[in-house]
Design a protein around this motif. Structure first.
Motif, mmCIF file in Angstrom:
data_model
loop_
_atom_site.group_PDB
_atom_site.id
_atom_site.type_symbol
_atom_site.label_atom_id
_atom_site.label_comp_id
_atom_site.label_asym_id
_atom_site.label_seq_id
_atom_site.Cartn_x
_atom_site.Cartn_y
_atom_site.Cartn_z
ATOM 1 N N PHE A 112 52.827 92.857 -85.978
ATOM 2 C CA PHE A 112 51.613 93.502 -86.463
ATOM 3 C C PHE A 112 50.967 94.262 -85.308
ATOM 4 C CE2 PHE A 112 52.173 89.644 -88.935
ATOM 5 C CZ PHE A 112 52.007 90.082 -90.241
ATOM 6 N N ALA A 113 50.437 95.436 -85.576
ATOM 7 C CA ALA A 113 49.653 96.136 -84.563
ATOM 8 C C ALA A 113 48.404 95.317 -84.253
ATOM 9 C CB ALA A 113 49.260 97.516 -85.068
ATOM 10 N N ALA A 114 48.065 95.229 -82.978
ATOM 11 C CA ALA A 114 46.838 94.517 -82.597
ATOM 12 C C ALA A 114 45.639 95.274 -83.150
ATOM 13 C CB ALA A 114 46.745 94.403 -81.080
ATOM 14 N N PRO A 115 44.691 94.576 -83.757
ATOM 15 C CA PRO A 115 43.599 95.280 -84.453
ATOM 16 C C PRO A 115 42.722 96.133 -83.550
ATOM 17 C CG PRO A 115 43.199 92.901 -84.372
ATOM 18 C CD PRO A 115 44.601 93.118 -83.920
ATOM 19 N N GLY A 116 42.498 95.708 -82.317
ATOM 20 C CA GLY A 116 41.609 96.461 -81.448
ATOM 21 C C GLY A 116 42.299 97.470 -80.560
ATOM 22 N N VAL A 123 40.563 90.939 -74.349
ATOM 23 C CA VAL A 123 39.890 91.286 -75.601
ATOM 24 C C VAL A 123 40.916 91.593 -76.684
ATOM 25 C CG1 VAL A 123 38.300 92.914 -76.700
ATOM 26 C CG2 VAL A 123 37.833 92.074 -74.391
ATOM 27 N N VAL A 124 42.020 92.242 -76.320
ATOM 28 C CA VAL A 124 43.099 92.479 -77.280
ATOM 29 C C VAL A 124 43.567 91.151 -77.875
ATOM 30 C CG1 VAL A 124 45.470 93.305 -77.576
ATOM 31 C CG2 VAL A 124 43.866 94.619 -76.182
ATOM 32 N N LEU A 125 43.766 90.152 -77.021
ATOM 33 C CA LEU A 125 44.209 88.851 -77.515
ATOM 34 C C LEU A 125 43.149 88.189 -78.387
ATOM 35 C CD1 LEU A 125 46.143 86.512 -77.742
ATOM 36 C CD2 LEU A 125 45.378 85.702 -75.490
#
Length: 268
Positions: free
Chosen positions: A24-28, A109-111
Motif C-alpha cells: 500500500f502507498a503510505a498515506p502521508g 511521521v511516515v511510519l
C-alpha cells in the motif's frame, strides 16, 4: 478506505487483505509504501498487536515479512513492513531514512501515518508497537525510539553501522542536542528508559571494511553496538545484548533472539 471488518466474510477482499497483503502507498508520503502479514486467526473484533519490522539498506522487505510469519501466527500479531525506497529526490540516497529525516521527508511521521491506516483497516492496536530493524533498520529503530518512546512497547536493534548517543552535547545524528529544532521533539532519556531494548549482532559481523567504504574509518559494528548499549544503560534502559555465534551480517541469522525477546513479552 475499506475496513476489512466491513467486508462480508465471503468477499474476495477478505482474502486480499489478510495473510500476505499487497503493498500500500503510505498515506502521508506516497513514494513510500508498506505491506503486512495479517494472521489467519484475525477477526474484526480481535484488535491484534503490531510488530513493525524495518528493512536494511538492501530493502529486502518480502524476505523480512516471510521470516516473521511463524511469529505472527503463533502470537496473533500483525507484522507491518514499511518500504523506504532508494532515490527519493536524490537518485543516490540509500541512507536517508536511517537518520529519520532526509530530503524533506520525516520518515518517523511516515511510519506513524502508516500505523494509523493499519489501525483503521484491521482494527489493530497501534498505540504501542513492537519495533525491530537490522543494520540500517536498526539505525532507524533506535532513533525512532528516542523520538517516540510513548509509541514503542519494546525494540530490537540489530547490527547498526551508526548510532545516536543520548548525549546533549552532540548534534543529530551523533547526539540529541538539536532534536527540538530539527524535529520539534526534545528527547527524554527517562521515557526512553521505560522501553526494554534488545541489541543483537552476529559473532562474525565485524563490518569495519563496509563502514570504512562508507566513510566511517573508526569503528566496527560490534563497537557501535557497545556504544549504543552504554548510552542506553547509562540512562537506565534495561538492555539485553546477544551475540549469535557463527553468524555474519544477517537479519535472518540474528532473528531467533529477536523472536524470543518479543515472544517473552506476549501471551501464548
Amino acid at each position: 478506505m475499506i475496513r476489512v471488518a466491513d467486508l462480508p466474510v465471503a468477499h474476495p477482499g477478505r482474502r486480499l487483505l489478510t495473510k500476505r497483503t499487497p503493498f500500500f502507498a503510505a498515506p502521508g508520503e506516497q513514494r513510500c509504501s508498506y505491506c503486512a502479514y495479517v494472521p489467519t486467526s484475525w477477526t474484526p473484533d480481535a484488535e491484534l498487536p503490531v510488530l513493525v519490522a524495518v528493512h536494511g539498506t538492501g530493502r529486502s522487505v518480502g524476505e523480512l515479512r516471510e521470516g516473521l510469519i511463524p511469529f505472527a501466527e503463533r502470537h496473533r500479531v500483525i507484522v507491518v513492513t514499511p518500504l523506504f525506497p532508494v532515490g527519493i529526490d536524490d537518485p543516490d540516497d540509500v541512507h536517508g531514512y536511517k537518520l529519520v529525516d532526509a530530503n524533506g521527508i520525516r520518515f518517523d511521521v511516515v511510519l506513524l501515518d502508516i500505523l494509523e491506516q493499519v489501525r483503521f483497516r484491521w482494527t489493530a492496536r497501534v498505540g504501542k508497537v513492537l519495533l525491530c530493524g537490522h543494520s540500517g533498520g536498526g539505525q532507524f529503530a533506535h532513533r525512532f525510539l528516542y523520538l517516540h518512546p510513548d509509541r514503542v512497547a519494546a525494540v530490537a536493534v540489530g547490527a547498526p553501522g551508526g548510532v545516536t548517543l543520548l548525549d546533549d552535547s552532540l548534534a543529530w545524528p551523533e547526539g540529541i542536542t538539536d532534536t527540538r529544532r530539527r524535529f520539534g521533539i526534545t528527547v527524554d532519556p527517562t521515557a526512553v528508559a521505560r522501553v526494554p531494548v534488545l541489541l543483537v549482532i552476529g559473532g562474525d559481523d565485524d563490518g569495519r571494511a563496509d563502514l570504512a567504504a562508507m566513510g566511517d574509518h573508526g569503528r566496527s559494528r560490534p563497537e557501535q553496538l557497545d556504544r549504543l548499549a552504554a548510552t542506553l544503560a547509562r540512562h537506565g534502559t534495561a538492555v539485553r545484548r546477544v551475540v549469535v555465534p557463527g553468524v555474519g551480517h544477517s537479519a535472518a541469522g540474528t532473528r531467533p533472539p529477536v523472536v524470543e525477546f518479543f515472544s517473552g513479552l506476549l501471551p501464548g
